[in-house]
Design a protein around this motif. Sequence first.
Motif, mmCIF file in Angstrom:
data_model
loop_
_atom_site.group_PDB
_atom_site.id
_atom_site.type_symbol
_atom_site.label_atom_id
_atom_site.label_comp_id
_atom_site.label_asym_id
_atom_site.label_seq_id
_atom_site.Cartn_x
_atom_site.Cartn_y
_atom_site.Cartn_z
ATOM 1 N N THR A 7 0.843 -1.196 0.000
ATOM 2 C CA THR A 7 0.000 0.000 0.000
ATOM 3 C C THR A 7 0.879 1.246 0.000
ATOM 4 O OG1 THR A 7 -0.096 0.066 2.406
ATOM 5 C CG2 THR A 7 -1.856 -1.127 1.291
ATOM 6 N N ARG A 8 0.290 2.343 -0.405
ATOM 7 C CA ARG A 8 0.946 3.646 -0.323
ATOM 8 C C ARG A 8 -0.139 4.701 -0.170
ATOM 9 N NH1 ARG A 8 3.068 4.718 -6.532
ATOM 10 N NH2 ARG A 8 1.013 5.135 -7.431
ATOM 11 N N HIS A 9 0.266 5.900 0.132
ATOM 12 C CA HIS A 9 -0.684 6.999 0.317
ATOM 13 C C HIS A 9 -0.337 8.128 -0.638
ATOM 14 C CE1 HIS A 9 -0.845 4.813 4.142
ATOM 15 N NE2 HIS A 9 -2.117 5.192 4.151
ATOM 16 N N ARG A 10 -1.352 8.853 -1.038
ATOM 17 C CA ARG A 10 -1.174 10.059 -1.854
ATOM 18 C C ARG A 10 -2.187 11.079 -1.387
ATOM 19 N NH1 ARG A 10 -4.909 11.301 -5.786
ATOM 20 N NH2 ARG A 10 -6.447 9.697 -6.233
ATOM 21 N N LYS A 16 -6.488 15.872 0.674
ATOM 22 C CA LYS A 16 -7.108 14.713 1.325
ATOM 23 C C LYS A 16 -6.219 13.485 1.113
ATOM 24 C CE LYS A 16 -11.373 12.010 1.202
ATOM 25 N NZ LYS A 16 -12.668 11.867 0.510
ATOM 26 N N LEU A 17 -5.967 12.733 2.181
ATOM 27 C CA LEU A 17 -5.122 11.552 2.117
ATOM 28 C C LEU A 17 -5.898 10.384 1.524
ATOM 29 C CD1 LEU A 17 -2.265 10.623 2.958
ATOM 30 C CD2 LEU A 17 -3.296 9.810 5.081
ATOM 31 N N ILE A 18 -5.320 9.723 0.521
ATOM 32 C CA ILE A 18 -5.980 8.623 -0.175
ATOM 33 C C ILE A 18 -5.072 7.397 -0.134
ATOM 34 C CG2 ILE A 18 -6.857 7.819 -2.393
ATOM 35 C CD1 ILE A 18 -7.524 10.738 -3.022
ATOM 36 N N LEU A 19 -5.637 6.271 0.284
ATOM 37 C CA LEU A 19 -4.915 5.009 0.335
ATOM 38 C C LEU A 19 -4.940 4.358 -1.039
ATOM 39 C CD1 LEU A 19 -3.585 2.698 2.029
ATOM 40 C CD2 LEU A 19 -5.910 1.805 2.337
ATOM 41 N N GLN A 20 -3.788 3.866 -1.485
ATOM 42 C CA GLN A 20 -3.712 3.147 -2.744
ATOM 43 C C GLN A 20 -3.201 1.743 -2.489
ATOM 44 O OE1 GLN A 20 -1.258 5.764 -5.242
ATOM 45 N NE2 GLN A 20 -3.116 6.225 -6.374
ATOM 46 N N TRP A 45 -0.957 0.536 -9.631
ATOM 47 C CA TRP A 45 -1.521 1.102 -8.399
ATOM 48 C C TRP A 45 -2.898 1.651 -8.701
ATOM 49 C CZ3 TRP A 45 0.802 0.690 -3.740
ATOM 50 C CH2 TRP A 45 2.161 0.359 -3.725
ATOM 51 N N ARG A 46 -3.812 1.502 -7.738
ATOM 52 C CA ARG A 46 -5.141 2.108 -7.850
ATOM 53 C C ARG A 46 -5.600 2.545 -6.466
ATOM 54 N NH1 ARG A 46 -8.936 -1.131 -5.650
ATOM 55 N NH2 ARG A 46 -8.720 -3.379 -5.775
#
Length: 59
Positions: A7-10, A16-20, A45-46
Motif C-alpha cells: 500500500t501507499r498513500h497520496r 485529502k489523504l488517499i490510500l492506494q 496502483w489504484r
Amino acid sequence: MKLTGRTRHRTNWRGKLILQVEYTAFHMKDLNGSGYYDEWTTTHWRDAKVEDVISGEGA
C-alpha cells in the motif's frame, strides 16, 4: 487482478489523504499472429476500495 499486499498513500488536489493498493494483472496475447502467445504480468496502483480495507485481502 490480484492484490500484492503493498500500500501507499497520496493526496488529492485538496490535500485529502488517499490510500492506494498495488495489484498484478496477467496478460496473454498473440503479438504477431503466429499462434504462439506471450504471457506477462504487470503491476499497477489504484485507489483502494472499501472492500479492500474491510476484507484485508493482500494485507
